[in-house]
Motif scaffolding. Structure first.
Motif, PDB file in Angstrom:
ATOM      1  N   LEU A  49       0.812  -1.223   0.000  1.00  0.00           N
ATOM      2  CA  LEU A  49       0.000   0.000   0.000  1.00  0.00           C
ATOM      3  C   LEU A  49       0.844   1.270   0.000  1.00  0.00           C
ATOM      4  O   LEU A  49       0.508   2.231  -0.704  1.00  0.00           O
ATOM      5  N   PRO A  50       1.960   1.342   0.757  1.00  0.00           N
ATOM      6  CA  PRO A  50       2.830   2.508   0.608  1.00  0.00           C
ATOM      7  C   PRO A  50       3.372   2.672  -0.808  1.00  0.00           C
ATOM      8  O   PRO A  50       3.543   3.795  -1.283  1.00  0.00           O
ATOM      9  N   VAL A 110       1.724   1.843  -3.551  1.00  0.00           N
ATOM     10  CA  VAL A 110       0.592   2.390  -4.299  1.00  0.00           C
ATOM     11  C   VAL A 110       0.424   3.882  -4.007  1.00  0.00           C
ATOM     12  O   VAL A 110       0.274   4.701  -4.924  1.00  0.00           O
ATOM     13  N   ASP A 111       0.461   4.241  -2.730  1.00  0.00           N
ATOM     14  CA  ASP A 111       0.315   5.651  -2.350  1.00  0.00           C
ATOM     15  C   ASP A 111       1.427   6.503  -2.958  1.00  0.00           C
ATOM     16  O   ASP A 111       1.184   7.624  -3.426  1.00  0.00           O
ATOM     17  N   SER A 112       2.642   5.976  -2.963  1.00  0.00           N
ATOM     18  CA  SER A 112       3.783   6.708  -3.510  1.00  0.00           C
ATOM     19  C   SER A 112       3.618   6.957  -5.010  1.00  0.00           C
ATOM     20  O   SER A 112       3.905   8.047  -5.508  1.00  0.00           O
ATOM     21  N   LEU A 136       0.756   7.054  -6.779  1.00  0.00           N
ATOM     22  CA  LEU A 136      -0.317   8.014  -7.010  1.00  0.00           C
ATOM     23  C   LEU A 136       0.144   9.439  -6.678  1.00  0.00           C
ATOM     24  O   LEU A 136      -0.159  10.389  -7.411  1.00  0.00           O
ATOM     25  N   ALA A 137       0.899   9.580  -5.594  1.00  0.00           N
ATOM     26  CA  ALA A 137       1.404  10.899  -5.214  1.00  0.00           C
ATOM     27  C   ALA A 137       2.370  11.438  -6.263  1.00  0.00           C
ATOM     28  O   ALA A 137       2.324  12.623  -6.621  1.00  0.00           O
ATOM     29  N   THR A 189      -5.403  10.666  -7.662  1.00  0.00           N
ATOM     30  CA  THR A 189      -6.066   9.917  -6.605  1.00  0.00           C
ATOM     31  C   THR A 189      -6.537   8.587  -7.179  1.00  0.00           C
ATOM     32  O   THR A 189      -6.549   8.390  -8.404  1.00  0.00           O
ATOM     33  N   LEU A 190      -6.947   7.688  -6.308  1.00  0.00           N
ATOM     34  CA  LEU A 190      -7.428   6.393  -6.762  1.00  0.00           C
ATOM     35  C   LEU A 190      -8.639   6.532  -7.675  1.00  0.00           C
ATOM     36  O   LEU A 190      -8.838   5.724  -8.590  1.00  0.00           O
ATOM     37  N   LEU A 211      -9.199  -1.995  -2.772  1.00  0.00           N
ATOM     38  CA  LEU A 211      -9.064  -0.732  -3.508  1.00  0.00           C
ATOM     39  C   LEU A 211     -10.177  -0.579  -4.538  1.00  0.00           C
ATOM     40  O   LEU A 211     -10.724   0.514  -4.723  1.00  0.00           O
TER      41      LEU A 211
END
Length: 224
Positions: free
Chosen positions: A40-41, A43-45, A47-48, A53-54, A82
């Protein structure tokens, strides 16, 4: 512009990738016991980094197996979560096909035999051939003892199955490639074709591919 987000935890490797138009961003780490902490980190990285955003993602892509039982389940569970949260469809991609696609992209291999060490004296194996820039399965994927593996032609050998059984490539007259584990980046071209053709599903109807019913993850390093 289609946006696809891929993740894979089916083997010792943990990876995620984001395709935004023609640009691909990726994360890859070999971390056999840390998939749930890492994915998940990643994935977040991604997208950032893309400034998205998702909700901006058109579909989620996941490694559907074959691989370790627990690894496949982790990846599917996270992808499902997700997909539910953002109301997005899912595209499953074979982990063997992803390695074959990487071999095509990085080494120009048109014919690939991909094998993942399945432990218990067996390998997950599939033969792939290039067609229109994508690797297509020849025959069926299978789980077999090394001595039962055959190849329809000389080609490139990729995956941990050939590391575990180095005599296999020699017996089949295959050249050893550099790819050892699946990387989510190389699931994206295969998933893009599937998504364009409407070959996707919702989060309730995701199907993993184990190839056998035994719980193989207990044999992976660090997971005894």
């Amino acid at each position: 512009m289609t946006v696809l987000l891929a993740l894979d935890t089916a083997t010792e490797a943990c990876s995620a990738a984001l395709a935004v138009g023609g640009e691909v961003l990726g994360r890859f780490e070999i971390c056999p016991q840390q998939h749930t902490q890492k994915i998940l980190p990643m994935v977040d990285s991604l997208l950032a980094e893309a400034g998205l955003t998702l909700k901006a993602v058109d579909a989620l892509v996941f490694g559907r197996g074959p691989g370790s039982f627990t690894g496949v389940r982790i990846g599917i569970g996270i992808a499902q979560g997700l997909a539910f949260s953002a109301d997005k469809p899912l595209v499953g991609v074979s982990n063997l096909a992803a390695m074959a696609q990487q071999a095509l992209t990085q080494e120009g291999a048109k014919r690939v035999l991909a094998a993942i060490d399945a432990r218990m004296g067996e390998v997950y194996v599939g033969a792939f051939e290039e067609a229109g820039g994508l690797m297509q399965l020849v025959g069926e994927e299978a789980v077999l003892p090394p001595e039962a593996v055959t190849s329809p032609w000389p080609g490139l050998a990729v995956g941990t199955g050939f590391e575990a059984y180095p005599e296999l490539a020699h017996r089949l007259a295959l050249q050893m490639g550099k790819v050892t584990l699946p990387d989510a980046r190389f699931m994206l071209p295969l998933a893009a074709r599937a998504y364009t053709e409407g070959s996707y599903t919702d989060a309730l109807h995701v199907e993993p591919v184990y190839l056998r019913d035994k719980v193989t993850w207990k044999k992976l390093p660090g997971r005894e």
